[in-house]
Design a protein around this motif. Structure first.
Motif, mmCIF file in Angstrom:
data_model
loop_
_atom_site.group_PDB
_atom_site.id
_atom_site.type_symbol
_atom_site.label_atom_id
_atom_site.label_comp_id
_atom_site.label_asym_id
_atom_site.label_seq_id
_atom_site.Cartn_x
_atom_site.Cartn_y
_atom_site.Cartn_z
ATOM 1 N N GLY A 117 -10.386 4.484 -2.527
ATOM 2 C CA GLY A 117 -9.320 4.184 -3.696
ATOM 3 C C GLY A 117 -9.300 5.739 -4.333
ATOM 4 N N PRO A 118 -8.391 5.711 -5.446
ATOM 5 C CA PRO A 118 -8.457 6.949 -6.105
ATOM 6 C C PRO A 118 -9.849 6.889 -7.205
ATOM 7 C CG PRO A 118 -6.684 5.411 -7.097
ATOM 8 C CD PRO A 118 -7.327 4.656 -5.868
ATOM 9 N N SER A 119 -9.881 8.099 -7.976
ATOM 10 C CA SER A 119 -10.982 8.193 -8.802
ATOM 11 C C SER A 119 -10.551 7.273 -10.048
ATOM 12 C CB SER A 119 -11.221 9.472 -9.046
ATOM 13 O OG SER A 119 -10.073 10.120 -9.960
ATOM 14 N N GLU A 153 -2.097 11.921 -0.438
ATOM 15 C CA GLU A 153 -1.198 12.443 -1.344
ATOM 16 C C GLU A 153 -1.089 11.555 -2.631
ATOM 17 O OE1 GLU A 153 0.574 9.523 1.463
ATOM 18 O OE2 GLU A 153 -0.642 11.456 1.698
ATOM 19 N N ASP A 154 -1.787 10.094 -2.495
ATOM 20 C CA ASP A 154 -1.732 9.251 -3.697
ATOM 21 C C ASP A 154 -3.114 9.700 -4.423
ATOM 22 O OD1 ASP A 154 0.637 8.373 -3.128
ATOM 23 O OD2 ASP A 154 0.076 6.879 -1.811
ATOM 24 N N SER A 212 0.896 -1.148 -0.102
ATOM 25 C CA SER A 212 -0.033 0.085 0.068
ATOM 26 C C SER A 212 0.754 1.245 0.065
ATOM 27 C CB SER A 212 -0.939 -0.130 1.205
ATOM 28 O OG SER A 212 -0.079 0.479 2.319
ATOM 29 N N LYS A 213 2.280 1.087 0.605
ATOM 30 C CA LYS A 213 3.092 2.205 0.571
ATOM 31 C C LYS A 213 3.956 2.411 -0.918
ATOM 32 C CE LYS A 213 3.649 2.681 5.587
ATOM 33 N NZ LYS A 213 3.496 1.266 5.969
ATOM 34 N N VAL A 252 -3.457 -1.719 -2.411
ATOM 35 C CA VAL A 252 -4.859 -1.347 -1.484
ATOM 36 C C VAL A 252 -4.747 -0.526 -0.410
ATOM 37 C CG1 VAL A 252 -6.659 -2.361 -0.143
ATOM 38 C CG2 VAL A 252 -5.944 -3.518 -2.350
ATOM 39 N N LYS A 253 -5.361 0.391 0.011
ATOM 40 C CA LYS A 253 -5.108 1.266 1.360
ATOM 41 C C LYS A 253 -6.381 1.019 2.053
ATOM 42 C CE LYS A 253 -2.214 4.907 -0.314
ATOM 43 N NZ LYS A 253 -1.870 6.376 0.165
#
Length: 640
Positions: free
Chosen positions: A413-415, A466-467, A329-330, A407-408
């Protein structure tokens, strides 16, 4: 980008390229699963489509579908869309007033209905929707149809005029097609991608449903995005059990299956989903958190029942799996040591755990409500890619989704590639992009309220890291403002409460109050066993929910987990309900979201009594509570 203008073109092209390969799998009655090839399924859709045209369906008018999931639901949808018409799903669990409102608002002249049970519901609102001309009953055979109509209070003449069976619709369609062989093709070709494909009425947690208009282009936009982030292929078998009337199952299930090929299998019901999972061995499925929690609960109790050494080995393996997710995830590569441990864990434990859940299951996508973070983490840790996403009816299902391999946990998640996110000054999540709807059907006021400078207002509060990963912290209108004027997000606190052992549901209240209270439901079977092992005194579950021992146990477990919450976010008192919250009782929406206002109203005396039993401030003498001794450990239970 896609080259199709209409979902119908895409469907028929996919069917002709797949030909005799299996397309749909379903059960009729109690037997085994049956198959239909893509080619045969396309024939069914075409006959339905011609049948609707023969009945007088016009382009751009609405056809309602009131049924549980099945291949016939999908056929009804594609048949409607093949006529350049608009399909309008209605949840099988909808109230009479919602059914009446949707039929009236959409002016639907035709409706597909699953069985005599749902037919009864439609007939009870019929006099309020005079424009309804034909009811196509999907599962009642033609021979029983007239009797069914009469049993439900229609005259023979009314039954003949009003009711059709699925087989009769197909017959009419064949006849019509032989006289008008080009009509459906023409209608498909006349359809433009900016035409409406469907109107999905949102399951109003607040009141009257609003019809979100989704175009062919909105849906193609999501499909194009999903291909990039969640690729699936013709090899995939997909299990469908969430309601088709919901945007999540419809777009990510039905339409994405249509795009990618493979096979779609229809579960008999949500209740029998676990049994069907074993029979079908799907490679992918969509879940709402309650379902994922249930599967997790079963696996977890199996693990708890393992012998000492075996249990240690399982726990270690899952821990290694979690370490791997955190590293990824990092964005880090796994260290050599971790890779070796993961290889061992995989060989000794993880593979077997996956077998137990679903032999071929590789992809699970969770949406519809906030997932339980430790459950998502567990599935990923054992090697089943489980991605939480986020979206609304108005965004044609997902607007964001976690990325495979990164996966965070706790984020949605991001768009998607074509969706933009912006956080407004008050923290509200705003969205823009090709998948975002244009407005609510015949409701200009609601449409204007839904947008600000071209951005769609989701009504959710969130932050972006930030991601670019989005975290949803709360529903704007669910925010609790306590007596001191602090804004509190109940969902976050409810997620913490649900990590306490045996807690299945939690609803937090505290608007304009000094402190928070909660209503909890428990896993009755598991807590009863635990209490018997501990030799607590009780006769039945009802008594257990009121016992001081249970109260002390839960209070301690909740305190242990509330460390990350601010003082004013801590739940001071709670009550255990003796029954689960349910859709039938109107406490949950059809997708199992909590209807806060309904629960607040229903349990008002109980909630008020929890506020009243607040801790006295220092210097006041604590009065004792009759049930359990001290004020602080008072617990209340409630039976419906």
């Amino acid at each position: 980008m896609h080259q199709h203008k209409s979902l119908a073109t895409a469907f028929f092209q996919r069917a002709s390229s797949m030909g005799d390969l299996p397309g749909v799998r379903f059960k009729e009655g109690k037997g085994a699963f049956q198959h239909l090839s893509w080619k045969d399924f396309a024939v069914l859709v075409r006959e339905f489509a011609n049948g609707l045209a023969a009945l007088g369906l016009e382009r751009r008018s609405c056809v309602a579908i009131f049924a549980g999931n099945s291949h016939l639901w999908v056929a009804a949808d594609f048949a409607t869309i093949s006529n350049g018409a608009i399909s309008v799903p209605i949840y099988p669990t909808s109230s009479h007033s919602d059914i009446e409102y949707i039929l009236e608002n959409s002016s639907a002249r035709f409706i597909f209905v699953q069985n005599d049970n749902l037919l009864k519901k439609i007939l009870s609102v019929r006099e309020h929707v005079p424009q309804l001309e034909k009811i196509i009953v999907l599962t009642v055979p033609p021979t029983d149809l007239m009797e069914t109509g009469q049993a439900l209070g229609l005259t023979l003449e009314e039954s003949t005029k009003l009711l059709l069976s699925a087989d009769q619709l197909r017959e009419i369609g064949k006849q019509f097609a032989s006289e008008n062989p080009q009509l459906i093709e023409e209608r498909i070709n006349q359809t433009d991608e900016h035409d409406l494909a469907t109107i999905i009425y949102t399951s109003g947690t607040t009141g009257t449903p609003k019809g979100a208009e989704l175009t062919h282009a909105n849906i193609f936009s999501v499909i194009a995005d999903l291909c990039q982030v969640l690729p699936i292929s013709q090899e995939d078998v997909y299990l469908s059990y969430l309601p088709m009337s919901h945007v999540f199952e419809r777009v990510c299930g039905q339409y994405y299956w249509m795009h990618a090929g493979g096979e779609i299998a229809f579960a008999e019901s949500i209740e029998l989903m676990a049994k069907n999972l074993a029979e079908v061995e799907p490679s992918m499925m969509l879940v709402v958190p309650r379902v994922l929690d249930r599967i997790y609960g079963k696996v977890k109790s199996g693990i708890e029942g393992a012998s000492g050494r075996r249990k240690k080995l399982i726990d270690w393996s899952i821990y290694v799996g979690k370490e791997a997710i955190r590293a990824r995830s990092k964005g880090n590569d796994l260290s050599l040591g971790l890779r070796a441990k993961l290889w061992l864990a995989e060989k000794l434990v993880l593979q077997k755990l996956r077998q137990r859940i679903g032999a071929k299951l590789r992809l699970v996508v969770s949406g519809g409500a906030p997932a339980t973070p430790h459950v998502i983490e567990f599935f990923n840790a054992i090697g089943i890619t489980t991605l939480e996403g986020y979206g609304l009816t108005e965004t044609a299902a997902p607007a964001t989704v976690n990325l495979k391999g990164k996966v965070k946990i706790g984020s949605v998640g991001p768009s998607l590639p074509s969706v933009e996110i912006k956080i407004a000054e008050d923290g509200e999540v705003l969205l823009k992009g090709g998948s975002i709807f244009k407005g609510y059907y015949k409701n200009a006021t609601a449409t204007n309220d839904a947008f600000t400078d071209g951005w769609f207002k989701t009504g959710d509060i969130g932050t972006v890291d930030e991601d670019g990963y989005l975290r949803i912290t709360d529903r704007k209108k669910d925010l609790i403002i306590n007596a001191a004027g602090k804004n509190i997000a109940p969902q976050r606190i409810e997620a913490v409460l649900k990590t306490a052992p045996y807690v299945t549901q939690a609803v937090v209240f505290g608007d304009k109050q000094k402190s928070l209270v909660a209503l909890l439901t428990l896993d009755e079977h598991a807590i009863t066993e635990f209490a018997r092992e501990k030799s607590w005194q009780f006769d039945q579950y009802q008594d257990l929910t009121q016992s001081a021992q249970l109260n002390q146990f839960l209070r301690k477990e909740i305190q242990l987990r509330s460390g990350q919450l601010a003082d004013y976010e801590q739940v001071r008192r709670f009550a255990v309900l003796s029954e689960d919250l349910s859709v039938d009782a109107g406490e949950l929406t059809a997708t199992l979201k909590i209807k806060r206002n309904v629960i607040a109203k229903k349990y008002e005396p109980l909630i008020q009594s929890l506020y009243k039993e607040e801790k006295p401030s220092a210097g006041e003498k604590a009065s004792t509570h009759p049930a359990t001794g001290s004020v602080d450990s008072a617990i209340t239970s409630h039976r419906r």
